[in-house]
Write an enzyme that holds these catalytic residues in place. Structure first.
Site, PDB file in Angstrom:
ATOM      1  CD  GLN A  31      -2.630  -0.956   2.756  1.00 13.34           C
ATOM      2  OE1 GLN A  31      -3.765  -0.520   2.761  1.00 13.34           O
ATOM      3  NE2 GLN A  31      -2.048  -1.371   3.852  1.00 13.34           N
ATOM      4  CG  ASP A 138      -5.335 -12.075   4.070  1.00 13.84           C
ATOM      5  OD1 ASP A 138      -6.519 -12.013   4.451  1.00 13.84           O
ATOM      6  OD2 ASP A 138      -4.986 -11.918   2.886  1.00 13.84           O
ATOM      7  N   GLY A 139      -6.619 -10.889   7.243  1.00 14.16           N
ATOM      8  CA  GLY A 139      -7.840 -11.102   8.014  1.00 14.16           C
ATOM      9  C   GLY A 139      -8.666 -12.269   7.490  1.00 14.16           C
ATOM     10  CG  ASP A 156     -11.176  -0.180  11.449  1.00 17.65           C
ATOM     11  OD1 ASP A 156     -11.678   0.544  10.566  1.00 17.65           O
ATOM     12  OD2 ASP A 156     -10.337   0.238  12.273  1.00 17.65           O
ATOM     13  CB  THR A 158      -9.154  -0.230   2.982  1.00 18.89           C
ATOM     14  OG1 THR A 158      -9.113  -1.552   2.432  1.00 18.89           O
ATOM     15  CG2 THR A 158      -7.924  -0.017   3.830  1.00 18.89           C
ATOM     16  CG  ASP A 159     -13.488   2.535   0.681  1.00 21.89           C
ATOM     17  OD1 ASP A 159     -14.709   2.615   0.805  1.00 21.89           O
ATOM     18  OD2 ASP A 159     -12.681   3.332   1.198  1.00 21.89           O
ATOM     19  N   PRO A 163      -6.008  -4.629  -0.928  1.00 24.89           N
ATOM     20  CG  PRO A 163      -4.344  -3.977   0.580  1.00 24.89           C
ATOM     21  CD  PRO A 163      -4.999  -3.600  -0.703  1.00 24.89           C
TER      22      PRO A 163
HETATM   23  N1  AG3 Z   1     -11.353   2.466   7.563  1.00 17.35           N
HETATM   24  C1  AG3 Z   1     -12.461   2.960   6.780  1.00 17.35           C
HETATM   25  C2  AG3 Z   1     -12.114   3.851   5.656  1.00 17.35           C
HETATM   26  C3  AG3 Z   1     -13.244   4.060   4.720  1.00 17.35           C
HETATM   27  C4  AG3 Z   1     -13.024   5.191   3.789  1.00 17.35           C
HETATM   28  N2  AG3 Z   1     -13.975   5.090   2.805  1.00 17.35           N
HETATM   29  C5  AG3 Z   1     -14.764   6.025   2.289  1.00 17.35           C
HETATM   30  N3  AG3 Z   1     -14.514   7.300   2.419  1.00 17.35           N
HETATM   31  N4  AG3 Z   1     -15.756   5.600   1.662  1.00 17.35           N
HETATM   32  C6  AG3 Z   1     -10.824   3.362   8.506  1.00 17.35           C
HETATM   33  C7  AG3 Z   1      -9.800   2.797   9.422  1.00 17.35           C
HETATM   34  C8  AG3 Z   1      -9.771   3.571  10.695  1.00 17.35           C
HETATM   35  N5  AG3 Z   1      -9.397   2.780  11.816  1.00 17.35           N
END
Ligand code: AG3
Length: 282
Positions: A31, A138-139, A156, A158-159, A163
């Site tokens: 990343q 890896d989750g 928790d 990412t989009d 990954p």
């Molecule tokens: N994880 C979620 C990020 C989502 C961003 N997406 C979006 N803007 N649609 C955040 C990790 C914080 N611990």
């Protein structure tokens, strides 16, 4: 003009933040990680050009993904977090004295190490708490192999690009479900439905097939631009969802935790959905 960060999440829409000071910039195979300072939001963490969290508004996201399932569940002792390498989620969970163990599974070790250095207010000591069991893995692999059980599981992620993509699949949700205790609750980060309707649609279709009680709840987080964010909710019983405002208020008072966004009435109201979001559910 000062340098700006322009988010690359959507092809046709972007939020832009001034980079008032860049603190960290590291590109690896996994990343691209950046941390910079913005006058309004404080320190901002981005992964692959998408805002993950900011010092200014992180509490809304972290409080809603922790206190909603934990207070809904009458006695959450064992909590699993998938992702969350910045430590914000672990911090909020560990504020509950009744929680005995938090297992956090993060794929990218660098997110943890630089967050400790550049975003210490996020974890606020959580990484030193003896109740925290940190796993670098890896989750999806982890939930496929694990045999422990949990009362609350928090995704928790990412989009669903890079990954994080597998963390939105039905098979992943199915494996996570098999790690839940009978009254357990699984919650997920499900994107901003106005901007990413398919993300919520897909998850809700899978939840309908997997869970007895399923749905989503919402909260507005300024830097997840484009409207309220949706959080998926899946449980094998409806007891956690059926709890009243009064009971939530008693449970919250018993914890002694002082919060900035969550209130028992916000908790209940968050499950009331605008019609355009309701229509995304099967
Ligand atoms: N994880 C979620 C990020 C989502 C961003 N997406 C979006 N803007 N649609 C955040 C990790 C914080 N611990």
């Amino acid at each position: 003009m000062r340098e700006r960060f322009i988010e690359v999440l959507h092809e046709d829409y972007a939020q832009s933040l001034s980079i008032d000071n860049i603190l960290y910039d590291n590109k690896s195979k996994l990343q691209h990680i950046q941390v910079f300072e913005n006058r309004r939001f404080g320190r901002v963490l981005t992964l692959d050009g998408v805002v993950q969290t900011t010092e200014g508004d992180e509490y809304i996201y972290h409080e809603m993904l922790t206190h909603v399932p934990i207070l809904a569940h009458s006695c959450a002792r064992h909590v699993l977090i998938i992702g969350g390498g910045d430590g914000g989620m672990a911090r909020e969970v560990l504020r509950h004295k009744l929680v005995e163990s938090v297992t956090m599974v993060e794929i990218d070790e660098r997110v943890i190490s630089f967050s400790k250095t550049y975003l210490p207010s996020l974890s606020n000591g959580a990484f030193d708490d003896p109740r925290l069991n940190l796993v670098i893995a890896d989750g999806a692999d982890f939930v496929g192999k694990a045999d422990s059980k949990y009362d609350v599981i928090i995704i928790d992620s990412t989009d669903p690009v890079g990954p994080g993509e597998v963390l939105f699949s039905k098979s992943f949700y199915g494996s996570a479900k098999s790690l839940l205790n009978p009254d357990g609750v699984l919650v997920t980060q499900n994107g901003v439905p106005f901007m990413q309707p398919d993300e919520l649609k897909g998850t809700m279709r899978a939840f309908q097939q997997l869970f007895t009680d399923w749905g989503c709840y919402i909260a507005t987080i300024p830097t997840y631009a484009g409207g309220p964010m949706a959080f998926g909710w899946g449980s094998l019983s409806s007891s956690a969802r059926d709890v009243s405002i009064e009971v939530l208020a008693d449970r919250l008072a018993a914890t002694g935790i002082d919060l900035r966004y969550y209130t028992p009435s916000i908790h209940k109201a968050a499950f009331s959905l605008p019609r355009y979001i309701e229509k995304l559910l099967p």
